[in-house]
Design a protein around this motif. Structure first.
Motif, short mmCIF file in Angstrom:
data_model
loop_
_atom_site.label_atom_id
_atom_site.label_comp_id
_atom_site.label_asym_id
_atom_site.label_seq_id
_atom_site.Cartn_x
_atom_site.Cartn_y
_atom_site.Cartn_z
N LYS A 130 -7.59 1.48 3.91
CA LYS A 130 -7.22 2.39 2.81
C LYS A 130 -8.46 2.79 2.01
CE LYS A 130 -2.78 2.25 3.61
NZ LYS A 130 -2.03 3.39 4.10
N PHE A 134 0.81 -1.21 0.00
CA PHE A 134 0.00 0.00 0.00
C PHE A 134 0.85 1.27 0.00
CE2 PHE A 134 -2.28 -3.41 2.16
CZ PHE A 134 -3.45 -3.46 1.43
N ALA A 186 -0.57 4.39 -1.81
CA ALA A 186 -2.01 4.62 -1.67
C ALA A 186 -2.33 6.10 -1.48
CB ALA A 186 -2.57 3.80 -0.52
N HIS A 187 -1.48 6.81 -0.75
CA HIS A 187 -1.73 8.24 -0.52
C HIS A 187 -1.63 9.03 -1.82
CE1 HIS A 187 2.62 7.89 -0.33
NE2 HIS A 187 2.70 9.19 -0.53
#
Length: 188
Positions: free
Chosen positions: A121, A56, A59-60
């Motif tokens: 997420k 992940f 992901a941001h």
């Protein structure tokens, strides 16, 4: 491989994916990932909070891209259409991962720990879309509902894309929304 060479984060990700595929996510340690990448365990934690974050890591950035696309969307678009367009844009960006996306999905499906992180997420993404819709003057309750529906359509379209990498992601998002409308008895 020297420990000071550039690309440490990418090396860690490649090593982790290889080990996860070889032995399964739960059977791989951070120390083994670092060793395979030619780095120390301490170096691993310079890039990732834990081994789950390997899957992940960006992901941001994905979330920020969707929010920017939604924020920049034509103000005359209906809120659901703006959210779907933003998620379609994000899905197209993910399509560069191809087979790697399938591997990632299979790894997430194999581990409760990864499924929990994935849900966290997706919850964050939904909250950011909700906030962006509120900035477009959509009432908060409506914005939350729209964001959840749009993310559900995205999840379905992305899974469909992973099952057939040759189909255009925008088409899959349109199909997902049409299926949703049909399922609830709404006219497309």
């Amino acid at each position: 491989m020297a420990r000071w060479e550039p690309g440490a984060q990418e090396r860690l990700q490649q090593a982790a994916f290889a080990l996860f595929v070889e032995r399964g996510y739960d059977k791989v340690t951070v120390a083994e990932i670092a060793d395979r990448a030619g780095l120390t365990k301490r170096s691993f934690f310079n890039y990732f909070a834990d081994k789950r974050e390997i899957l992940f890591a960006d992901a941001h950035l994905f979330e920020a891209g969707i929010v920017k696309h939604l924020t920049d969307a034509d103000p005359s678009l209906e809120p659901i259409d703006a959210a779907v367009a933003a998620l379609t844009h994000g899905g197209r960006q993910l399509s560069v991962y191809g087979e790697g996306g399938r591997t990632r999905r299979d790894l997430i499906d194999s581990s409760t720990e990864l499924q929990e992180r994935n849900l966290a997420k997706l919850t964050s993404l939904t909250a950011e879309i909700t906030a962006a819709l509120c900035m477009r003057n959509v009432p908060a309750r409506d914005a939350s509902f729209i964001a959840r529906v749009a993310v559900a359509a995205f999840i379905t379209a992305y899974d469909d894309w992973l099952n057939d990498l040759t189909v255009d992601f925008a088409t899959l998002m349109q199909n997902s929304m049409a299926d949703l409308r049909r399922a609830i008895g709404a006219n497309p």
